[in-house]
Structures are given as structure tokens and as C-alpha cells.
Design a protein around this motif. Structure first.
Motif, PDB file in Angstrom:
ATOM      1  N   ILE A 116      29.247  30.544  58.832  1.00  0.00           N
ATOM      2  CA  ILE A 116      28.428  30.908  59.996  1.00  0.00           C
ATOM      3  C   ILE A 116      29.322  30.832  61.239  1.00  0.00           C
ATOM      4  N   PRO A 117      29.425  31.937  61.987  1.00  0.00           N
ATOM      5  CA  PRO A 117      30.323  31.923  63.142  1.00  0.00           C
ATOM      6  C   PRO A 117      29.841  30.974  64.222  1.00  0.00           C
ATOM      7  N   ASN A 118      30.806  30.334  64.875  1.00  0.00           N
ATOM      8  CA  ASN A 118      30.491  29.369  65.916  1.00  0.00           C
ATOM      9  C   ASN A 118      30.965  29.837  67.288  1.00  0.00           C
ATOM     10  N   ASN A 119      32.236  30.234  67.381  1.00  0.00           N
ATOM     11  CA  ASN A 119      32.817  30.647  68.660  1.00  0.00           C
ATOM     12  C   ASN A 119      33.880  31.705  68.437  1.00  0.00           C
ATOM     13  N   ILE A 120      34.055  32.543  69.444  1.00  0.00           N
ATOM     14  CA  ILE A 120      35.184  33.459  69.453  1.00  0.00           C
ATOM     15  C   ILE A 120      36.321  32.714  70.133  1.00  0.00           C
ATOM     16  N   ILE A 164      37.265  39.429  60.320  1.00  0.00           N
ATOM     17  CA  ILE A 164      37.319  39.245  61.767  1.00  0.00           C
ATOM     18  C   ILE A 164      38.108  37.969  62.054  1.00  0.00           C
ATOM     19  N   TYR A 165      39.262  38.150  62.665  1.00  0.00           N
ATOM     20  CA  TYR A 165      40.136  37.023  62.982  1.00  0.00           C
ATOM     21  C   TYR A 165      39.846  36.516  64.387  1.00  0.00           C
ATOM     22  N   GLY A 166      40.045  35.199  64.558  1.00  0.00           N
ATOM     23  CA  GLY A 166      39.861  34.596  65.865  1.00  0.00           C
ATOM     24  C   GLY A 166      38.460  34.066  66.095  1.00  0.00           C
ATOM     25  N   VAL A 167      37.731  33.823  65.006  1.00  0.00           N
ATOM     26  CA  VAL A 167      36.362  33.310  65.107  1.00  0.00           C
ATOM     27  C   VAL A 167      36.281  32.000  64.326  1.00  0.00           C
ATOM     28  N   GLU A 182      33.826  38.717  56.852  1.00  0.00           N
ATOM     29  CA  GLU A 182      34.484  37.432  56.662  1.00  0.00           C
ATOM     30  C   GLU A 182      35.113  37.027  57.985  1.00  0.00           C
ATOM     31  N   TYR A 183      34.957  35.755  58.329  1.00  0.00           N
ATOM     32  CA  TYR A 183      35.527  35.229  59.569  1.00  0.00           C
ATOM     33  C   TYR A 183      36.758  34.390  59.241  1.00  0.00           C
ATOM     34  N   LYS A 184      37.781  34.549  60.054  1.00  0.00           N
ATOM     35  CA  LYS A 184      39.007  33.754  59.922  1.00  0.00           C
ATOM     36  C   LYS A 184      39.379  33.266  61.315  1.00  0.00           C
ATOM     37  N   LEU A 185      39.686  31.999  61.421  1.00  0.00           N
ATOM     38  CA  LEU A 185      40.083  31.454  62.711  1.00  0.00           C
ATOM     39  C   LEU A 185      41.472  31.951  63.108  1.00  0.00           C
ATOM     40  N   GLU A 186      42.384  31.972  62.151  1.00  0.00           N
ATOM     41  CA  GLU A 186      43.767  32.321  62.444  1.00  0.00           C
ATOM     42  C   GLU A 186      44.268  33.398  61.499  1.00  0.00           C
ATOM     43  N   ALA A 199      25.956  35.216  59.169  1.00  0.00           N
ATOM     44  CA  ALA A 199      26.831  34.538  58.208  1.00  0.00           C
ATOM     45  C   ALA A 199      27.719  35.527  57.454  1.00  0.00           C
ATOM     46  N   GLU A 200      28.829  34.985  56.957  1.00  0.00           N
ATOM     47  CA  GLU A 200      29.688  35.781  56.089  1.00  0.00           C
ATOM     48  C   GLU A 200      28.865  36.300  54.918  1.00  0.00           C
ATOM     49  N   ASN A 201      29.245  37.468  54.472  1.00  0.00           N
ATOM     50  CA  ASN A 201      28.578  38.066  53.324  1.00  0.00           C
ATOM     51  C   ASN A 201      29.569  38.981  52.627  1.00  0.00           C
TER      52      ASN A 201
END
Length: 122
Positions: free
Chosen positions: A78-82, A62-65, A30-34, A24-26
Motif C-alpha cells: 500500500i503506497p504511503n508517500n512519494i 513505479i519507483y520512488g514510492v 508495483e511500488y519500489k522505493l529505490e 495497493a499493489e496488484n
């Protein structure tokens, strides 16, 4: 450091591990889709994210997740897919990002690492 590695040494399979293990993000991930940096508000949010990490202990955006969604349809961290990013020219994008950071954040941030990853990099 991410997964015990220097950010410079992160590879595509490391991002796969984060997603597979649902890390998970902490404070340092950090996850960003776009990636949106062309318009005023988008650029402002991008710079805010960068400054937030710089003003803490650092980390990786991290972009694209994509992220798992809760019942209300909101991101859970919580990341799901790349998914990846569709980019015609990574060198041009990196220069653009560096210029935005250089002109949009003071004082200058000397140690930002912008690293495009591709599945076939392994």
C-alpha cells in the motif's frame, strides 16, 4: 492502462492519486522505493521484475514510492508517500535502463515505456 489512461499519458498527479487513495499493489502495479541496477544481484532482480510484468498482462513499476509497513516492518504493498528518486541525468538513466533490458531479456521487449515524472509536470 493505469487509472483509465494509457501508460504514455500518466502524469505525476496520477501517481499522487494512487498514493492518496492507497491503491495497493496488484497484478498491474508495483511500488519500489529505490531503483538499483548497478550490481549483479540488483540488476538480476530488476530484470526479473520487468520480465514478470511482460509475461503477464503488463503494468507499471513505479519507483520512488514508499509503502506502509506492517507490524513486522515489512512492506504491505500500500503506497504511503512519494519520495522520488535522486537522479542527476534522467536521459542517461533511461539509456542505461534500455541497455540493461535490451541485453538482459530475450526475446526483445518492444513496448516498454520509461517515463520520468516530476511534480511540476502538471
Amino acid at each position: 492502462m493505469l487509472l483509465g489512461k494509457s501508460y504514455r499519458n500518466i502524469e505525476y498527479n496520477d501517481i499522487e492519486r494512487l498514493v492518496e487513495h492507497k491503491i495497493a499493489e496488484n497484478r498491474s502495479i508495483e511500488y519500489k522505493l529505490e531503483l538499483h541496477i548497478d550490481k549483479g544481484e540488483e540488476k538480476k532482480e530488476f530484470l526479473y521484475d520487468i520480465a514478470s510484468f511482460v509475461n503477464s498482462d503488463g503494468g507499471a513499476i513505479i519507483y520512488g514510492v514508499s509503502e506502509l509497513k506492517d507490524k513486522a516492518g515489512k512492506n504491505t504493498g500500500i503506497p504511503n508517500n512519494i519520495i522520488g528518486l535522486s537522479v542527476d541525468n534522467f536521459d542517461e538513466l533511461i539509456r542505461k535502463i534500455e541497455d540493461i533490458i535490451k541485453t538482459g531479456v530475450e526475446p526483445n521487449i518492444p513496448n516498454i515505456i520509461i517515463k520520468p515524472l516530476q511534480q511540476d509536470d502538471n
